[in-house]
Each structure stands twice: as C-alpha cells, then as structure tokens.
Scaffold this motif. Structure first.
Motif, mmCIF file in Angstrom:
data_model
loop_
_atom_site.group_PDB
_atom_site.id
_atom_site.type_symbol
_atom_site.label_atom_id
_atom_site.label_comp_id
_atom_site.label_asym_id
_atom_site.label_seq_id
_atom_site.Cartn_x
_atom_site.Cartn_y
_atom_site.Cartn_z
ATOM 1 N N ALA A 1 32.480 21.434 -22.435
ATOM 2 C CA ALA A 1 31.213 20.498 -23.083
ATOM 3 C C ALA A 1 30.105 20.271 -22.414
ATOM 4 O O ALA A 1 29.051 20.013 -23.036
ATOM 5 C CB ALA A 1 32.082 19.512 -23.738
ATOM 6 N N TYR A 2 30.295 20.413 -21.142
ATOM 7 C CA TYR A 2 29.038 19.985 -20.477
ATOM 8 C C TYR A 2 27.705 20.745 -20.604
ATOM 9 O O TYR A 2 27.912 21.825 -20.940
ATOM 10 C CB TYR A 2 29.388 20.508 -18.809
ATOM 11 N N PRO A 3 26.810 20.117 -20.726
ATOM 12 C CA PRO A 3 26.653 18.541 -20.229
ATOM 13 C C PRO A 3 26.958 17.562 -21.144
ATOM 14 O O PRO A 3 26.636 16.313 -20.791
ATOM 15 C CB PRO A 3 24.806 18.843 -20.179
ATOM 16 N N PHE A 4 27.629 17.761 -22.404
ATOM 17 C CA PHE A 4 28.132 16.709 -23.065
ATOM 18 C C PHE A 4 29.468 16.517 -22.612
ATOM 19 O O PHE A 4 30.011 17.472 -21.864
ATOM 20 C CB PHE A 4 28.208 17.071 -24.430
ATOM 21 N N SER A 5 30.236 15.364 -22.949
ATOM 22 C CA SER A 5 31.553 15.499 -22.547
ATOM 23 C C SER A 5 32.257 15.812 -24.001
ATOM 24 O O SER A 5 31.601 16.101 -24.959
ATOM 25 C CB SER A 5 31.814 13.667 -22.420
ATOM 26 N N PRO A 6 33.610 16.145 -24.023
ATOM 27 C CA PRO A 6 34.213 16.663 -25.036
ATOM 28 C C PRO A 6 34.269 15.620 -26.331
ATOM 29 O O PRO A 6 33.959 16.049 -27.210
ATOM 30 C CB PRO A 6 35.624 17.048 -24.589
ATOM 31 N N GLU A 7 34.289 14.245 -25.970
ATOM 32 C CA GLU A 7 34.402 13.226 -27.002
ATOM 33 C C GLU A 7 32.870 13.057 -27.358
ATOM 34 O O GLU A 7 32.802 12.740 -28.874
ATOM 35 C CB GLU A 7 34.414 12.034 -25.917
ATOM 36 N N ALA A 8 31.708 13.527 -26.533
ATOM 37 C CA ALA A 8 30.533 13.231 -27.280
ATOM 38 C C ALA A 8 30.148 14.482 -28.170
ATOM 39 O O ALA A 8 29.654 14.314 -29.342
ATOM 40 C CB ALA A 8 29.374 13.534 -25.999
ATOM 41 N N ASP B 1 19.740 29.220 -19.940
ATOM 42 C CA ASP B 1 18.671 29.230 -20.889
ATOM 43 C C ASP B 1 18.862 28.110 -21.529
ATOM 44 O O ASP B 1 20.143 27.495 -21.930
ATOM 45 C CB ASP B 1 18.376 30.508 -21.468
ATOM 46 N N TRP B 2 18.095 27.687 -22.701
ATOM 47 C CA TRP B 2 18.115 26.514 -23.490
ATOM 48 C C TRP B 2 18.974 26.985 -24.632
ATOM 49 O O TRP B 2 18.549 27.995 -25.352
ATOM 50 C CB TRP B 2 16.916 26.044 -23.987
ATOM 51 N N PRO B 3 20.111 26.285 -25.061
ATOM 52 C CA PRO B 3 21.129 27.183 -25.923
ATOM 53 C C PRO B 3 20.824 26.860 -27.655
ATOM 54 O O PRO B 3 21.494 27.235 -28.244
ATOM 55 C CB PRO B 3 22.362 26.401 -25.653
ATOM 56 N N PHE B 4 19.961 25.836 -27.805
ATOM 57 C CA PHE B 4 19.847 25.165 -28.996
ATOM 58 C C PHE B 4 18.619 26.006 -29.860
ATOM 59 O O PHE B 4 17.333 25.502 -30.002
ATOM 60 C CB PHE B 4 19.604 23.802 -29.021
ATOM 61 N N ALA C 1 32.930 23.592 -36.544
ATOM 62 C CA ALA C 1 31.673 22.968 -36.070
ATOM 63 C C ALA C 1 32.154 22.717 -34.482
ATOM 64 O O ALA C 1 31.180 23.191 -33.493
ATOM 65 C CB ALA C 1 31.292 21.738 -36.785
ATOM 66 N N ASN C 2 33.116 22.208 -34.035
ATOM 67 C CA ASN C 2 33.463 21.993 -32.806
ATOM 68 C C ASN C 2 33.333 23.200 -31.791
ATOM 69 O O ASN C 2 33.143 23.356 -30.731
ATOM 70 C CB ASN C 2 34.700 21.022 -32.360
ATOM 71 N N GLU C 3 34.114 24.179 -32.509
ATOM 72 C CA GLU C 3 34.424 25.682 -31.902
ATOM 73 C C GLU C 3 33.057 26.218 -31.885
ATOM 74 O O GLU C 3 32.675 26.775 -30.827
ATOM 75 C CB GLU C 3 35.207 26.320 -32.773
ATOM 76 N N PHE C 4 32.250 26.101 -32.747
ATOM 77 C CA PHE C 4 30.834 26.610 -32.711
ATOM 78 C C PHE C 4 30.023 26.218 -31.430
ATOM 79 O O PHE C 4 29.610 26.932 -30.630
ATOM 80 C CB PHE C 4 29.996 26.504 -33.964
ATOM 81 N N LEU C 5 30.113 24.921 -31.251
ATOM 82 C CA LEU C 5 29.165 24.311 -30.189
ATOM 83 C C LEU C 5 30.097 24.478 -28.823
ATOM 84 O O LEU C 5 29.222 24.883 -27.665
ATOM 85 C CB LEU C 5 29.349 22.770 -30.112
ATOM 86 N N ARG C 6 31.450 24.872 -28.823
ATOM 87 C CA ARG C 6 32.135 25.126 -27.504
ATOM 88 C C ARG C 6 31.533 26.674 -27.095
ATOM 89 O O ARG C 6 31.256 26.736 -25.998
ATOM 90 C CB ARG C 6 33.584 25.020 -27.755
ATOM 91 N N GLU C 7 31.757 27.481 -28.107
ATOM 92 C CA GLU C 7 31.472 28.985 -27.749
ATOM 93 C C GLU C 7 29.707 29.166 -27.456
ATOM 94 O O GLU C 7 29.513 29.951 -26.709
ATOM 95 C CB GLU C 7 31.941 29.848 -28.662
ATOM 96 N N TRP D 1 26.929 35.161 -30.075
ATOM 97 C CA TRP D 1 27.497 34.961 -31.485
ATOM 98 C C TRP D 1 28.421 33.762 -31.004
ATOM 99 O O TRP D 1 29.369 34.043 -30.083
ATOM 100 C CB TRP D 1 28.465 35.993 -31.965
ATOM 101 N N ALA D 2 28.559 32.689 -31.683
ATOM 102 C CA ALA D 2 29.326 31.641 -31.403
ATOM 103 C C ALA D 2 30.197 31.119 -32.710
ATOM 104 O O ALA D 2 29.756 31.047 -33.802
ATOM 105 C CB ALA D 2 28.514 30.495 -31.164
#
Length: 376
Positions: free
Chosen positions: A301-308, A9-12, A281-287, A24-25
């Motif tokens: 991180a997909y569909p992002f790269s970790p660097e993105a 589903d759409w995560p955002f 913030a990085n942890e939030f997006l990861r989870e 919960w992230a």
C-alpha cells in the motif's frame, strides 16, 4: 519520478491519458472480457459490432485506450482507431471528419504503395477507389513531404470546407467530400485500404467513444448518423470491428439511442463496467500502486498503510458509489495533503487516522454528485 515514495510516476491520473494506456488495475472480469474480445477479433474474419457502456467514472475511455494499446501489440493484425463522437454533430459528415482525423496516415501511405505494386494501371482506376478516386491523390499529397500540399490533402480527405480551386489542383482532385454519401464512399475506400493486407489478415478496429451524445441531436440527424453507420458496417462483411461506447450504466438507455438495424447487428456479448464493491476497490488501488513502483516493495500500500487504504475505501463508500475515478481523486487528495503537511521528501506511511482526518471535512467532494441514473 518520486524516489522517496517509490513511485516512477504519479499514479492517480483521473483524465484519460494515452501515455498510461498500458496500465490496467483490478476489474478482472472486464480485463477478461477485453482479452476474450481481442482473441475473437483476430480469430474470425467476419466483422463485428460491439457495445460498451459504463457508469460515469468507471474508466470507459481508459478501457478503450487500453484496448487500443492491446491491438497495437498484435503485429498488424488489428489496426486501432480511437475517435470521439462530436458534440452537436450536424450529421454523419461530422462523425466522418473525427474518424478520418485519427487515421494512421503513414500506414495508409504504405498500404497505397503495396496496392500500387500489384496494380499495373493508374491507382485511381483500382476497384478499391472506384467510388472515391480522390483518396489516392490525397494520400499521395500527404505522403509527399510538401507542407502546403500535404495540408491541403489532409483537409480534402477530412471533408473540410474552404478549400480553394488552387488547393484542389495541388492535391490533384476535382471534387469535394461534402455529403454523407461522399463520406461513406471515402470511408469505405479507406477501410479497404487499411485492410488490404491478407497475410496475415488485417482488421480495422474503429472505436467511437461518447456515442451517447447522439441522443442530444435532432431526430433527423440522429437517424442520419445511425443510417450512416449501418451502411458503413454493411459495406464491410469482413475486416471491420466497430465498437460504440456509452456513458450510461443502464442497457435500456443504450438501446434507445441505436437504430433497430444497428441493434440487430450488435454482438450478443456486450461489455459493461459496473461500480466496484469494497473488495474490488481495495484490489484496484493495490494493483494501481504496484504498476508504478520503482522497486519491489513488500509494503503493497506504500506510501499509504494497508489500513489507510481500507479507511479510504470505507469512507468513500459511506456516501458515494465506488468508481476508479473517485478512488483516484480521493487518494490523490490524501497523498498530496499529507506531503504538504509533512514537507518535501517525507517518506513515512500515511496512517488510517491521518487519512480519516484529511477526509473529515463535510464539504469535501460536495461537487462530486451521483448521476441521476444512479451512475457514479
């Protein structure tokens, strides 16, 4: 479902949504606070008054919805009710109406049958309903399955004006709920009905979101609402957990809006949601992404790269505070823009360079301003 992005589903989701309440992230400290509160509410019979405040965009409402989800997993020990403080309230009766509108009417009907099975006389004579006997027939009307009668019963229970004599007769009541005292008597009876179950003991968890709106009211109405909640809480030394949430990041703002009586009854350990640092913030997006995966993926991180992801967080933090809402708004923007640019079905990773390019517009997010109190 977004098969090509490995997302179910759409995560955002930037607007609180009960459908996603189980998600919960990140924010491990807050999650620990919620787990601790959930345990305490079930362990001790005494009632509790809890305060929750948060910076704007930190996920206060989602936190309450997540707590509601957790309460529903307790096999009936905790019965959650989520209500929102009305804007421009004219008094305690308006708050009563929004609370009652969210009550589990099917559960109330089932509870009424349980009470009746243990009471030999008319239920209206039961001590539980002594101050508000109309509750009995109103719930029976809702339970009857008759649309017109059920609607009238619900309207009566909510203290809605405009009920005719014919409506009252169909419900089987002779009075209306039209004063703060009527509302308090009805709410007390409804709370006792919800918590009638003793084995295992049941508690009502009443969450009132956006309680800072009380500060927009006149002093007279503000005092009436505070006094109403104080009286309601005092009526229930056991079986009630009252949670008030505020869209403020500063404790002193919360204290200004509550009466001394309520403040003196509040639990010493409150829940606050602070802005995130870059690591959080990085942890939030990861989870967050992990909970929407269709399939396990070593590319976290997909569909992002970790660097993105790192670039996204860095770019936001240069001009704004980091909040879950803001992270999702900008990640949503980057992902949609990338999909639009590459065409349908594109499954390549979004790079850091592409992310920075899509966030390069200086006018991007210019309406997203910091709150005057420093909240995000």
């Amino acid at each position: 479902m977004y098969e090509h992005l490995n997302l179910r589903d759409w995560p955002f989701q930037t607007v609180p949504n009960e459908e996603f309440a189980s998600i919960w992230a990140g924010r491990r400290e807050t999650k620990q606070q919620l787990d601790r509160l959930l345990w305490k509410m079930q362990f001790a019979p005494k009632s509790g008054l809890h305060l929750l405040w948060a910076n704007f965009g930190m996920g206060k409402t989602h936190t309450l919805l997540h707590l509601q989800h957790l309460c529903r997993q307790t096999q009936g020990r905790l019965v959650p009710v989520f209500a929102v403080m009305p804007r421009r309230s004219r008094g305690f009766l308006d708050l009563y109406r929004v609370i009652v509108s969210e009550l589990p009417f099917q559960f109330l009907g089932d509870q009424l049958i349980k009470v009746g099975s243990k009471w030999p006389e008319s239920l209206t004579l039961h001590p539980m309903f002594r101050k508000s006997p109309g509750i009995v027939n109103a719930i029976l009307s809702i339970r009857s399955g008759e649309a017109e009668r059920g609607t009238a019963g619900r309207q009566w229970l909510m203290g809605q004006p405009g009920l005719t004599s014919s409506n009252l007769k169909s419900v089987g009541v002779t009075y209306r709920i039209k004063t703060p005292e009527d509302a308090l008597a009805a709410l007390a009876a409804l709370t006792r009905l919800i918590t009638f179950q003793k084995d295992p003991p049941t508690k009502l968890v009443l969450m009132i979101d956006e309680f800072q709106r009380i500060g927009e009211l006149t002093p007279r109405i503000m005092n009436e609402v505070n006094a109403g909640l104080h009286s309601y809480y005092n009526e229930h030394p056991t079986g009630l957990e009252l949670i008030l949430s505020f869209s403020f990041g500063r404790k002193e703002n919360v204290e200004f809006l509550l009466s001394d009586e309520l403040k003196s009854r509040a639990e010493p350990q409150s829940i606050s949601l602070d802005i995130l640092n870059r690591a959080e913030a990085n942890e939030f997006l990861r989870e967050l992404l992990a909970q929407f995966r269709l399939r396990d993926d070593t590319h976290w991180a997909y569909p992002f790269s970790p660097e993105a992801i790192h670039a996204l967080v860095q770019r936001i933090s240069e001009t704004k505070t980091l909040t879950p809402r803001r992270l999702m708004l900008y990640a949503n923007h980057v992902l949609l823009e990338s999909q639009y640019a590459h065409g349908p079905g594109y499954s390549g990773e979004i790079t850091a360079d592409e992310t920075l390019e899509l966030l390069a517009d200086p006018q991007l997010g210019d309406m997203d301003v910091e709150e005057p109190n420093g909240s995000g």
